[in-house]
Design an enzyme around this catalytic site. Structure first.
Site, PDB file in Angstrom:
ATOM      1  N   HIS A   1      36.692  29.696   0.022  1.00 38.27           N
ATOM      2  CA  HIS A   1      36.553  28.358  -0.035  1.00 38.27           C
ATOM      3  C   HIS A   1      37.734  27.678   0.728  1.00 38.27           C
ATOM      4  CE1 HIS A   1      34.108  24.705  -1.786  1.00 38.27           C
ATOM      5  NE2 HIS A   1      34.951  24.191  -1.045  1.00 38.27           N
TER       6      HIS A   1
ATOM      7  N   GLU B   1      30.875  27.022   3.514  1.00 34.20           N
ATOM      8  CA  GLU B   1      31.034  25.996   4.805  1.00 34.20           C
ATOM      9  C   GLU B   1      31.969  26.443   6.021  1.00 34.20           C
ATOM     10  OE1 GLU B   1      31.809  21.893   3.406  1.00 34.20           O
ATOM     11  OE2 GLU B   1      29.964  22.031   2.330  1.00 34.20           O
TER      12      GLU B   1
ATOM     13  N   ASN C   1      24.526  23.159   1.070  1.00 34.59           N
ATOM     14  CA  ASN C   1      25.272  22.210   0.805  1.00 34.59           C
ATOM     15  C   ASN C   1      24.850  21.110   1.591  1.00 34.59           C
ATOM     16  OD1 ASN C   1      26.741  24.017  -0.744  1.00 34.59           O
ATOM     17  ND2 ASN C   1      28.788  23.707   0.411  1.00 34.59           N
TER      18      ASN C   1
ATOM     19  N   TYR D   1      24.878  16.527   1.522  1.00 36.22           N
ATOM     20  CA  TYR D   1      25.337  15.209   1.259  1.00 36.22           C
ATOM     21  C   TYR D   1      24.687  13.841   1.714  1.00 36.22           C
ATOM     22  CZ  TYR D   1      29.020  17.698  -1.579  1.00 36.22           C
ATOM     23  OH  TYR D   1      29.571  18.811  -2.273  1.00 36.22           O
TER      24      TYR D   1
ATOM     25  N   GLU E   1      25.706  23.061  -3.478  1.00 40.45           N
ATOM     26  CA  GLU E   1      26.561  21.722  -3.531  1.00 40.45           C
ATOM     27  C   GLU E   1      25.762  20.641  -3.408  1.00 40.45           C
ATOM     28  OE1 GLU E   1      30.258  21.262  -1.601  1.00 40.45           O
ATOM     29  OE2 GLU E   1      30.915  23.207  -1.989  1.00 40.45           O
TER      30      GLU E   1
END
Ligand code: FCB
Length: 463
Positions: free
Chosen positions: A120, A165, A292, A294, A369
């Protein structure tokens, strides 16, 4: 109508090593690119660093008890490469391994499934000094680190994730320079992208060989849901989809880089970094694809107007994270927005999961996420954060709806268990469902954490 969360659907929370651990110079840990970057004046907001962060390294038992208190089915954490293999090569550091071994054992003792990410973003600084991700050798080093780490922890971890990511590592780290190591060069970013893909591909068989409990092996991508601003903007949206998403799903899941990506970037690089057998090495079968999500972006061709900086949701750096497509303009998003300035669009998560399910049939998905930064303050020992709670509930509902509509989504991880070091934004953005007081390191379960715990307990999402 309320929604029922299936019994076999995993509900968890996520963190990452550099964002929470602190103890940056303890237990034999050496510097990563994020230590160097955050200690370089002007790179992070207020000069914040991860030196202490949420002090998780010293508060492991407290944090494990918090996870048990919330009732998490699973916990997604990352392993700091420079903690377990200082300098990025050679023998493992026993103190580093002992920490993660205690973490994994502590999770299992509390009935929480360990989900470990091997990378990460904290590349050992020595490997950056040797050229970093634009160098092929870094992928080889990663596979060796993965093999050695899984050899010691690989009897107890349920899910291994190679990279978190890689788009951010490549394009924010080497393209815009907003992330460590802070280089701003499009050709280096594309080479980094390829070597991250290669690192993943080389690591997958090593993980399978070294593990002794048949874990699931995965990678986690941050998908950009790019909307065209108008009917002339389809090409802009296609370009962002190619650079952000298909640059990784192409080689990992479909055995090839997309033709349009190669074409769009031909003025930046000749792609000579792709060697003969690389694509076969990268396209290893995986058991899960981590997603992930958002927010969304809205794009158009800037048509000669100066493209607006940083409205792509990421901090501005000296360069562009979109090599070959710098002319694509990111429009300000309509609200409601989170404290990151990111728009709230749960329906886009549902759409993304259904799209991935349609494009990659048979590939199980995991939302690794999702969450939101909002300002919050404790009042008399309580943190009321209705926006964060609503964000999590609405996105979890979108995930469950996608599953009902046929996407094989196996679980959802809230970002984040704890308030933490939000990269270039330092401690100014709070994503935790548990508040961390950085002066005292006191933890307070926020109202959003209580709501999440209740969802886990009842497995019902109220309407
Ligand atoms: C993701 C990162 C994670 C966190 C969230 C807000 O891009 O993987 O570490 O910073 O964004």
């Amino acid at each position: 109508m309320s929604l029922r969360i299936p019994e076999d659907f995993t509900l968890g929370a996520a963190t990452a090593a550099y964002q929470i651990e602190g103890a940056a110079r303890e237990g034999g840990r050496t510097a990563s690119i994020w230590d160097t970057f955050s200690h370089t004046p002007g790179r992070t907001l207020d000069g914040d660093t991860g030196d202490v962060a949420a002090d998780h390294y010293h508060r492991l038992d407290t944090d494990l008890d918090l996870m048990a208190h919330l009732g998490l089915d699973a916990y997604r954490f990352s392993i700091a490469w420079p903690r377990v293999q200082p300098g990025g090569h050679g023998a493992l550091n026993p103190a580093g391994i002992a920490f993660y071994s205690r973490l994994v054992d502590g999770l299992l003792a509390r009935g929480i499934a360990p989900v470990a990410t091997l990378y990460h973003w904290d590349l050992p600084q020595e490997l950056e000094d040797a050229g970093g991700w634009p160098q092929r050798e870094t992928a080889v080093r990663f596979a060796e680190y993965a093999a050695r780490t899984v050899e010691v922890l690989g009897d107890r971890v349920a899910i291994w994730t190679t990279l978190n990511e890689p788009w951010c590592s490549a394009f924010l780290g080497y393209g815009s320079g907003a992330h460590a190591p802070g280089r701003a060069d499009g050709a280096s970013a594309l080479a980094a992208m390829h070597h991250l893909n290669l690192a993943h591909g080389l690591a997958v068989p090593e993980i399978r060989r070294a593990a002794r409990n048949s874990p699931q092996v995965s990678t986690t991508l941050n998908f950009h849901v790019a909307r065209p601003a108008d009917q002339d903007a389809d090409d802009a949206a296609r370009r962002i989809d190619a650079l952000a998403n298909r640059s990784f799903t192409g080689p990992i899941l479909d055995d090839r880089y997309p033709d349009d990506l190669v074409r769009d970037t031909a003025g930046v690089t000749d792609w000579a970094f792709v060697e003969d057998h690389d694509l076969a090495l990268i396209a290893q079968p995986i058991d899960l694809l981590g997603v992930n999500y958002y927010s969304t972006v809205t794009v158009r061709d800037s048509d000669g107007r100066a493209p607006r900086a940083a409205a792509d949701g990421h901090r501005a750096g000296a360069g562009s994270p979109w090599p070959g497509s710098e002319h694509v303009e990111f429009l300000p998003q309509p609200g409601p927005l989170t404290d990151m300035g990111w728009n709230i669009a749960p329906e886009a998560l549902e759409e993304l999961l259904l799209r991935l399910a349609a494009e990659h049939p048979g590939m199980p998905l995991l939302v690794t996420e999702n969450g939101a930064a909002f300002r919050d303050d404790p009042i008399a020992g309580h943190v009321l954060d209705p926006e964060r709670g609503d964000y999590i509930v609405s996105h979890l509902a979108a995930t469950v709806r996608a599953r009902t509509a046929g996407a094989d989504v196996r679980g959802y991880f809230a970002w984040s268990l704890l308030d933490n070091f939000e990269w270039g934004y330092g401690y100014s953005k709070r994503f935790g469902i548990v508040r961390v007081d950085y002066d005292t390191q006191e933890r307070i379960v926020k109202d959003s954490g209580r709501r999440y715990a209740e969802l886990i307990r009842s497995r019902i999402i109220p309407s």
